[in-house]
Design an enzyme around this catalytic site. Structure first.
Site, PDB file in Angstrom:
ATOM      1  CD  GLU A 177      -2.995  -1.002   0.135  1.00 16.62           C
ATOM      2  OE1 GLU A 177      -3.105   0.050  -0.520  1.00 16.62           O
ATOM      3  OE2 GLU A 177      -3.683  -2.020  -0.094  1.00 16.62           O
TER       4      GLU A 177
ATOM      5  CB  CYS B 203      -1.889   7.170   2.219  1.00 17.91           C
ATOM      6  SG  CYS B 203      -3.079   6.219   3.148  1.00 17.91           S
TER       7      CYS B 203
END
Ligand code: NAD
Length: 479
Positions: free
Chosen positions: A247, A281
């Protein structure tokens, strides 16, 4: 000051070297010293995890449930204490930090129950007298490597499924924020797991992380962090045929259309772009706005930004805490300079702030009159900096939103059901938010990015089993 040790095979490992954990709200405050693992420590941890695997992989669902549930209970019960540590070391506000810890507890409880659902499947065969079964098995020793911005939730959503599905774990938290990760590791270490099932090795990515990634004994690595490091890890894991779940960075758009309720649009932008100091993020760093609402949206957003309280993360009145470190603050300032040089208008903020204590305080910044080609709209900055990109209409806004190498979260504010449906089907991102900030997902939902934001199976929810288990197909002739 005593040193917090690595936890290997259920024991505190001898400390040879240590690093300091520093409070970004007050750099005079040394939170603690944390051990730095050597390559030998990592090897020992991996060997312990490998030795524990045969036993743990055969434990029954009830045993796994009880241990994970116990961990979840203790994490939840200590949310204020651990949240205080998290706010102190990372700089997100107490409210955000405590919520993150509660979420970590809920994640353990969710995956405790998943231990009962790690199912196999029987399929009807296309041939007579043949049985067909698809079974799932744990993959083995799993490396868990995590970033500094969610120091307890991200470790929780990797470690909990790893254990629930019968794997053993070597966990390396981010070097900037070992405090809350250590508290989580300590809880896991005391939860009744057999020795070696869970191991903590702290230290630098280039040494400790690399030793995990390159070990032939580690069957797979679940990594969250920057795209640069993720790609490098990915190459190494591919070379040795290991599994990977990566990720990585985002560059998330929030589209605001003419029919958006103004205050809702501003709420979404403010929350998504600047809360947690923009260090998410999923932060909304590109605000793509159509002409009918553009000026009112920018004016109101700046008004709201002016009212934000920026200060010590643990002060209850604070809305936005400090940037995590001096190095990250320098990166933020470099992008502010690049934005100005490329012709963006710095409409608000961007200056360092002095507060009662010496900390890394930055006034959240808003650029206007930007284009999607500007560096500030291409690179992930990872700070409290957002840019408004004007768009002619929905079609152009959608095209701009998709014009990125990252495809993590994508948001829209509108009242049109037709556009919402179209956006959901055409936004090139793993996660879509409608009339909500781009950051903030339910703990039991999958988490996944497209393009360069993610590689490998999704995290969280029942989808986690696709990484943490391997399927085996058996055809059987009845005799
Ligand atoms: P980073 O890539 O610098 O570090 C992440 C982790 O990898 C750390 O534990 C680090 O020590 C380790 N590491 C560094 N070099 C390594 C190497 N050579 N081998 C093995 N491990 C190594 O990221 P960061 O600065 O800690 O975190 C910020 C980044 O994380 C941002 O890019 C952000 O977008 C990303 N992030 C992504 C998600 C997501 O789910 N997509 C969530 C949170 C953060």
């Amino acid at each position: 000051m005593s040193v917090f040790p690595n936890l290997i095979a259920g024991e505190a490992a001898p400390v040879l070297e240590a690093m300091r954990n520093i409070n970004p709200s007050d750099t005079r405050d040394i939170i603690g010293e944390y051990a730095i693992a050597s390559c030998q420590d990592v090897e020992t941890a991996i060997a312990a995890a490998a030795q524990a695997f045969p036993l743990w992989s055969r434990t029954n669902a009830l045993q796994r449930f009880e241990i994970l549930d116990r961990i979840g209970t203790e994490v939840g019960a200590r949310s204020s204490e651990i949240g205080d540590m998290l706010a102190r070391e990372e700089g997100k506000t107490l409210k955000e930090a405590t919520a993150e810890v509660l979420r970590a507890g809920q994640l353990f409880k969710f995956f405790a129950a998943e231990a009962y659902r790690a199912n196999s499947e029987g399929l009807p065969s296309v041939r007579d007298q043949i049985g067909l079964a698809v079974t799932r098995e744990p993959i083995g020793v799993v490396g868990v490597i995590t970033p500094w911005n969610f120091p307890i939730a991200i470790p929780a959503w990797k470690i909990a499924p790893a254990l629930a599905y019968g794997n053993t774990v070597v966990f390396k938290p981010a070097e900037l924020v070992p405090g809350s990760a250590w508290m989580l590791a300590d809880i896991i270490n005391r939860s009744g797991l057999p020795k070696g099932v869970f191991n903590l090795v702290m230290g630098h990515g280039s040494v400790v992380g690399d030793a995990i990634v390159s070990s032939p004994t580690v069957a797979g690595v679940s990594f969250t962090g920057s795209t640069r490091v993720g790609k490098a890890i990915g190459h190494a894991l591919f070379e040795r045929g290991a599994r990977m779940q990566l990720e990585m960075g985002g560059k998330n758009p929030l589209i605001v259309l003419d029919d958006a309720p103004l205050e809702l649009a501003v709420d979404c932008a403010l929350q998504g772009a600047f809360f947690s100091t923009g260090q998410r993020c999923t932060a909304s760093s590109r605000l793509i706005v159509t002409p009918g609402i553009h000026d009112a949206f920018v004016a109101r957003l700046i008004e709201r930004m002016k009212a934000l309280a920026i200060g010590d993360a643990r002060d209850p009145g604070t809305d936005i805490g400090p940037v995590v470190s001096e190095a990250q603050l320098a990166i933020d300032e470099r992008y502010l300079e690049i934005g100005r040089m490329e012709g963006a208008c710095l409409a608000h903020g961007g200056e360092r702030l002095n507060r009662k204590t010496p900390g890394h305080y930055l006034n959240p910044a808003l650029f206007t009159q930007t284009t999607n080609g500007m560096t500030i709209n291409r690179d992930e900055i990872f700070g409290p900096i957002a840019a408004v990109i004007p768009a002619r209409d929905y079609d152009e806004a959608l095209a701009i939103s998709n014009d990125t190498e990252a495809g993590l979260s994508s948001g829209i504010v509108t009242q049109s059901a037709k556009i919402i449906r179209h956006f959901r089907d055409h936004a090139e991102a793993g996660m879509i938010q409608v009339n909500l900030p781009t950051a903030g997902m339910d703990f039991h939902a999958p988490f996944t990015g497209r393009k360069q934001a993610g590689y490998g199976p999704a995290e969280k929810g029942s989808y986690a089993r696709d990484f943490f288990t391997a399927v085996k197909v058996t055809h059987e002739r009845f005799v």
